[in-house]
Design a protein around this motif. Structure first.
Motif, PDB file in Angstrom:
ATOM      1  N   ALA A 130       0.846  -1.196   0.000  1.00 35.64           N
ATOM      2  CA  ALA A 130       0.000   0.000   0.000  1.00 35.64           C
ATOM      3  C   ALA A 130       0.875   1.237   0.000  1.00 35.64           C
ATOM      4  O   ALA A 130       2.029   1.218   0.449  1.00 35.64           O
ATOM      5  CB  ALA A 130      -0.920   0.009   1.221  1.00 35.64           C
ATOM      6  N   SER A 131       0.305   2.245  -0.496  1.00 38.16           N
ATOM      7  CA  SER A 131       1.025   3.514  -0.500  1.00 38.16           C
ATOM      8  C   SER A 131       0.871   4.254   0.823  1.00 38.16           C
ATOM      9  O   SER A 131       1.602   5.184   1.106  1.00 38.16           O
ATOM     10  CB  SER A 131       0.520   4.402  -1.637  1.00 38.16           C
ATOM     11  OG  SER A 131      -0.857   4.653  -1.474  1.00 38.16           O
ATOM     12  N   ARG A 132      -0.077   3.817   1.594  1.00 40.89           N
ATOM     13  CA  ARG A 132      -0.292   4.466   2.878  1.00 40.89           C
ATOM     14  C   ARG A 132      -0.392   3.421   3.972  1.00 40.89           C
ATOM     15  O   ARG A 132      -0.890   2.312   3.763  1.00 40.89           O
ATOM     16  CB  ARG A 132      -1.580   5.297   2.876  1.00 40.89           C
ATOM     17  CG  ARG A 132      -1.558   6.422   1.920  1.00 40.89           C
ATOM     18  CD  ARG A 132      -2.810   7.219   2.103  1.00 40.89           C
ATOM     19  NE  ARG A 132      -2.945   8.239   1.104  1.00 40.89           N
ATOM     20  CZ  ARG A 132      -3.901   9.155   1.122  1.00 40.89           C
ATOM     21  NH1 ARG A 132      -4.784   9.135   2.082  1.00 40.89           N
ATOM     22  NH2 ARG A 132      -3.967  10.061   0.185  1.00 40.89           N
ATOM     23  N   ASN A 133       0.012   3.827   5.092  1.00 39.73           N
ATOM     24  CA  ASN A 133      -0.066   2.927   6.220  1.00 39.73           C
ATOM     25  C   ASN A 133      -1.514   2.613   6.555  1.00 39.73           C
ATOM     26  O   ASN A 133      -1.845   1.481   6.915  1.00 39.73           O
ATOM     27  CB  ASN A 133       0.632   3.563   7.420  1.00 39.73           C
ATOM     28  CG  ASN A 133       0.675   2.616   8.599  1.00 39.73           C
ATOM     29  OD1 ASN A 133       0.691   1.388   8.405  1.00 39.73           O
ATOM     30  ND2 ASN A 133       0.681   3.156   9.801  1.00 39.73           N
ATOM     31  N   SER A 134      -2.347   3.588   6.417  1.00 37.10           N
ATOM     32  CA  SER A 134      -3.752   3.341   6.755  1.00 37.10           C
ATOM     33  C   SER A 134      -4.339   2.275   5.840  1.00 37.10           C
ATOM     34  O   SER A 134      -5.148   1.453   6.278  1.00 37.10           O
ATOM     35  CB  SER A 134      -4.545   4.629   6.620  1.00 37.10           C
ATOM     36  OG  SER A 134      -4.456   5.147   5.309  1.00 37.10           O
ATOM     37  N   SER A 135      -3.913   2.291   4.592  1.00 33.21           N
ATOM     38  CA  SER A 135      -4.416   1.275   3.676  1.00 33.21           C
ATOM     39  C   SER A 135      -3.907  -0.096   4.078  1.00 33.21           C
ATOM     40  O   SER A 135      -4.643  -1.091   4.033  1.00 33.21           O
ATOM     41  CB  SER A 135      -3.975   1.602   2.255  1.00 33.21           C
ATOM     42  OG  SER A 135      -4.508   2.842   1.843  1.00 33.21           O
ATOM     43  N   LEU A 136      -2.661  -0.138   4.471  1.00 32.62           N
ATOM     44  CA  LEU A 136      -2.116  -1.422   4.904  1.00 32.62           C
ATOM     45  C   LEU A 136      -2.834  -1.920   6.156  1.00 32.62           C
ATOM     46  O   LEU A 136      -3.160  -3.110   6.263  1.00 32.62           O
ATOM     47  CB  LEU A 136      -0.615  -1.283   5.166  1.00 32.62           C
ATOM     48  CG  LEU A 136       0.044  -2.535   5.747  1.00 32.62           C
ATOM     49  CD1 LEU A 136      -0.099  -3.725   4.788  1.00 32.62           C
ATOM     50  CD2 LEU A 136       1.509  -2.280   6.060  1.00 32.62           C
ATOM     51  N   GLN A 137      -3.054  -1.021   7.077  1.00 33.88           N
ATOM     52  CA  GLN A 137      -3.729  -1.430   8.297  1.00 33.88           C
ATOM     53  C   GLN A 137      -5.114  -1.997   8.003  1.00 33.88           C
ATOM     54  O   GLN A 137      -5.546  -2.981   8.603  1.00 33.88           O
ATOM     55  CB  GLN A 137      -3.843  -0.241   9.254  1.00 33.88           C
ATOM     56  CG  GLN A 137      -2.501   0.275   9.746  1.00 33.88           C
ATOM     57  CD  GLN A 137      -1.700  -0.791  10.482  1.00 33.88           C
ATOM     58  OE1 GLN A 137      -2.269  -1.646  11.160  1.00 33.88           O
ATOM     59  NE2 GLN A 137      -0.374  -0.764  10.329  1.00 33.88           N
ATOM     60  N   ARG A 138      -5.786  -1.360   7.075  1.00 35.79           N
ATOM     61  CA  ARG A 138      -7.097  -1.869   6.723  1.00 35.79           C
ATOM     62  C   ARG A 138      -6.980  -3.222   6.043  1.00 35.79           C
ATOM     63  O   ARG A 138      -7.798  -4.120   6.241  1.00 35.79           O
ATOM     64  CB  ARG A 138      -7.816  -0.875   5.812  1.00 35.79           C
ATOM     65  CG  ARG A 138      -9.270  -1.208   5.580  1.00 35.79           C
ATOM     66  CD  ARG A 138     -10.006  -0.054   4.929  1.00 35.79           C
ATOM     67  NE  ARG A 138      -9.362   0.371   3.709  1.00 35.79           N
ATOM     68  CZ  ARG A 138      -8.824   1.568   3.542  1.00 35.79           C
ATOM     69  NH1 ARG A 138      -8.849   2.427   4.530  1.00 35.79           N
ATOM     70  NH2 ARG A 138      -8.238   1.890   2.423  1.00 35.79           N
ATOM     71  N   HIS A 139      -5.942  -3.336   5.232  1.00 36.05           N
ATOM     72  CA  HIS A 139      -5.741  -4.608   4.554  1.00 36.05           C
ATOM     73  C   HIS A 139      -5.415  -5.704   5.559  1.00 36.05           C
ATOM     74  O   HIS A 139      -5.882  -6.849   5.419  1.00 36.05           O
ATOM     75  CB  HIS A 139      -4.598  -4.486   3.542  1.00 36.05           C
ATOM     76  CG  HIS A 139      -4.066  -5.809   3.090  1.00 36.05           C
ATOM     77  ND1 HIS A 139      -4.706  -6.592   2.152  1.00 36.05           N
ATOM     78  CD2 HIS A 139      -2.956  -6.505   3.466  1.00 36.05           C
ATOM     79  CE1 HIS A 139      -4.012  -7.701   1.948  1.00 36.05           C
ATOM     80  NE2 HIS A 139      -2.939  -7.685   2.747  1.00 36.05           N
ATOM     81  N   LEU A 140      -4.662  -5.379   6.546  1.00 33.21           N
ATOM     82  CA  LEU A 140      -4.250  -6.401   7.500  1.00 33.21           C
ATOM     83  C   LEU A 140      -5.451  -6.998   8.217  1.00 33.21           C
ATOM     84  O   LEU A 140      -5.402  -8.139   8.674  1.00 33.21           O
ATOM     85  CB  LEU A 140      -3.278  -5.790   8.518  1.00 33.21           C
ATOM     86  CG  LEU A 140      -1.896  -5.470   7.953  1.00 33.21           C
ATOM     87  CD1 LEU A 140      -1.050  -4.760   9.001  1.00 33.21           C
ATOM     88  CD2 LEU A 140      -1.193  -6.733   7.476  1.00 33.21           C
ATOM     89  N   LEU A 141      -6.490  -6.254   8.308  1.00 34.48           N
ATOM     90  CA  LEU A 141      -7.677  -6.798   8.943  1.00 34.48           C
ATOM     91  C   LEU A 141      -8.226  -7.982   8.148  1.00 34.48           C
ATOM     92  O   LEU A 141      -8.884  -8.869   8.714  1.00 34.48           O
ATOM     93  CB  LEU A 141      -8.756  -5.709   9.065  1.00 34.48           C
ATOM     94  CG  LEU A 141      -8.379  -4.526   9.941  1.00 34.48           C
ATOM     95  CD1 LEU A 141      -9.485  -3.486   9.912  1.00 34.48           C
ATOM     96  CD2 LEU A 141      -8.102  -4.962  11.364  1.00 34.48           C
ATOM     97  N   THR A 142      -7.961  -7.996   6.865  1.00 34.76           N
ATOM     98  CA  THR A 142      -8.472  -9.091   6.043  1.00 34.76           C
ATOM     99  C   THR A 142      -7.761 -10.398   6.351  1.00 34.76           C
ATOM    100  O   THR A 142      -8.269 -11.468   6.010  1.00 34.76           O
ATOM    101  CB  THR A 142      -8.298  -8.766   4.559  1.00 34.76           C
ATOM    102  OG1 THR A 142      -6.893  -8.709   4.262  1.00 34.76           O
ATOM    103  CG2 THR A 142      -8.936  -7.435   4.225  1.00 34.76           C
TER     104      THR A 142
END
Length: 494
Positions: free
Chosen positions: A450-462
């Motif tokens: 992800a280009s943003r940490n927030s996107s990664l964090q959301r992805h990690l929930l998956t």
DNA sequence: CAGCAGGGGGCGA
DNA sequence: CGCCCCCTGCTGA
């Protein structure tokens, strides 16, 4: 009079309007636009601006914002102040040496009666009954009168409070193509052209020794003077003329024949891209704003600076120079028509000092009493840097400066790959990643990045795993705290 | 996903 | 004090 038809006349109608106009100007009541010029803010009323200038009328018509900010480039502050006097009061004192500049500014802004011939609205609006022309308020057929020809008190004559007759004017403004041009670009009207015969004679100029420097502190007395003058003059008029001249209030927008203002994102236009920024005002803020407004109602002890409607914004003007229109509609929730009473002072926006001045003093009218406004003032004590345009406040000046960019439209961070510009550098940094494709936040469980940490964090929930640990020093992410601690140690070792 | 904006920390003048 | 950088949250496409 026709049989059975009674004519009800309000003899003091005009004087009352003049008085109220002066009052709302002095107290910034109902202001719905702001002029920015040489580091000063001038809260104004669209109605008045549009009435006195097709240029402003066009700007406001093309600008859906409720509270646009119009940055005037190459208009001297003193000239603007004088023009505001002229527009609000109907007359202004100006030194002869400053006349040329003032007239030029008036031409740039297409001020009726100065640079643009105005016309008696009662004539232009043919629906009016054989209106009795008020000679005193009729602007001369020419735009300006020379002092020696006017024989009046040496002041720029008052333009008729008119509207809607601009396009019907037989003398199109010299800068008819103005609307999409910056005032500074209106140099097509050379200064030497000012007194030429194609333009009406200049207005009479006062030779009084009053200071016309900054206009500070002078307006009030001038206001009162003008009021009294107008009152006395009007009272000598035939009452029937009063009703006719004010029968048709300004309708708002200019005629459609105006050239269109160019699209808001074109760059080298004087009317620049105007970024529409909607200032969200929740209920609490609304109440606060209202309260602060209401507080102003009894807080008539505004100092001179506030009276002068000016506020520094020099830092931002350096970037400006164009005309920008934005929305700072903290008054959204209520309109003038909702406020009973002629004074209606509730409408004043929460004008808070800022910048050098704002740092020193908080708005006096916010302090006092046990009303909610006072409570908000208490909050402002903790966050002394308050935005002039909205309810935002902070305890850090640099944050206020950043915030103000949202109002001024300043975007100093220009993308090297496209036309995007950001108000803050980090936003540009994130934007540039869209060009480079950089996605430094890597998922430790899959190839996702992800280009943003927030996107990664959301992805990690998956991945349905527990808490993740993101390294604040790099893009490392792990789900195991011991591993995370080990990783952190590597930074400390460095 | 991208834009926008607010808040906080660090650093140097 | 201002600037830079960062994190964070919200919002719209």
């Amino acid at each position: 009079m026709e049989d059975g038809l009674l004519s009800l006349k309000w003899n003091n109608h005009k004087s009352t309007f003049f008085h109220i106009l002066s009052e709302v100007r002095g107290k910034h009541t109902y202001t719905d636009a702001t002029l920015a010029c040489e580091g000063k803010f001038f809260p104004v009323h669209k109605l008045v601006m549009s009435t006195c200038s097709d240029y402003f009328a066009e700007i406001f018509e093309k600008t859906p914002c409720k509270n646009p900010v119009v940055v005037l480039k190459d208009i001297k502050k003193s000239d603007l102040e004088a023009l505001l006097d002229y527009m609000y009061i109907g007359e202004v004192d100006v030194r002869q040496s400053e006349l040329a500049g003032l007239i030029k500014a008036a031409e740039c802004l297409r001020i009726k009666g100065l640079a643009v011939p105005d016309e008696d609205p009662t004539k232009a609006q043919k629906k009016g009954p054989s209106s009795v022309p008020e000679r005193r308020e009729d602007s001369p057929p020419a735009k300006r009168k020379r002092r020696d020809s006017g024989g009046d008190r040496g002041r720029i004559p008052s333009p008729t409070i008119s509207r809607g007759s601009s396009q019907s004017s037989s003398h199109p403004p010299s800068a008819s193509s103005v609307p999409s041009q910056a005032p500074s670009q209106l140099s097509s009207v050379p200064e030497s052209h000012v007194p030429s015969q194609s333009m009406p004679p200049p207005p009479s100029v006062s030779q009084e020794t009053r200071h016309v420097d900054s206009g500070r502190g002078r307006q009030d007395s001038h206001l009162q003077q003008s009021q009294s003058q107008h009152t006395s003059q009007i009272s000598s008029l035939r009452p029937s003329a009063d009703t006719s001249s004010l029968r048709s209030p300004p309708s708002g927008g200019p005629e459609s024949s105006h050239p269109s203002i160019t699209s808001p994102r074109s760059s080298d236009q004087s009317i620049l891209p105007v970024q529409m920024i909607k200032v969200e005002v929740d209920d609490a803020d609304n109440s606060g704003a209202k309260d602060s407004h209401g507080d102003r109602e009894d807080g008539s002890e505004m100092d001179g600076d506030e009276e002068e409607t000016s506020n520094d914004f020099s830092e931002y003007q350096s970037h400006g120079g164009e005309i920008e229109k934005e929305e700072h509609d903290q008054m959204d929730s209520y309109g003038a028509d909702q406020i009973p009473g002629p004074s209606g002072l509730q409408g004043a926006p929460p004008v808070l000092s800022w910048g050098e001045e704002g740092e020193a003093g908080f708005p006096h009218n916010l302090f006092g009493g046990d009303d909610p406004a006072a409570q908000q003032a208490t909050l402002n004590v903790e966050k002394p840097f308050a935005c002039h345009f909205c309810t935002y406040s902070t305890y850090r000046r640099d944050h206020l400066n950043t915030h103000l960019r949202t109002h001024t439209g300043e975007k100093p961070y220009q993308c090297p790959h496209c036309s995007y510009a950001a108000t803050v550098g980090n936003n540009l940094k994130k934007h540039i990643r869209t060009h480079t494709g950089e996605k430094p936040y890597l998922c430790p469980h899959c190839p996702y990045s992800a280009s943003r940490n927030s996107s990664l964090q959301r992805h990690l929930l998956t991945h349905n795993v527990g808490k993740s640990y993101s390294c604040p020093h790099c893009f490392y992410v792990t789900f195991q705290e011991p591993v995370y601690q080990l990783h952190l140690q590597t930074h400390f070792d460095q």
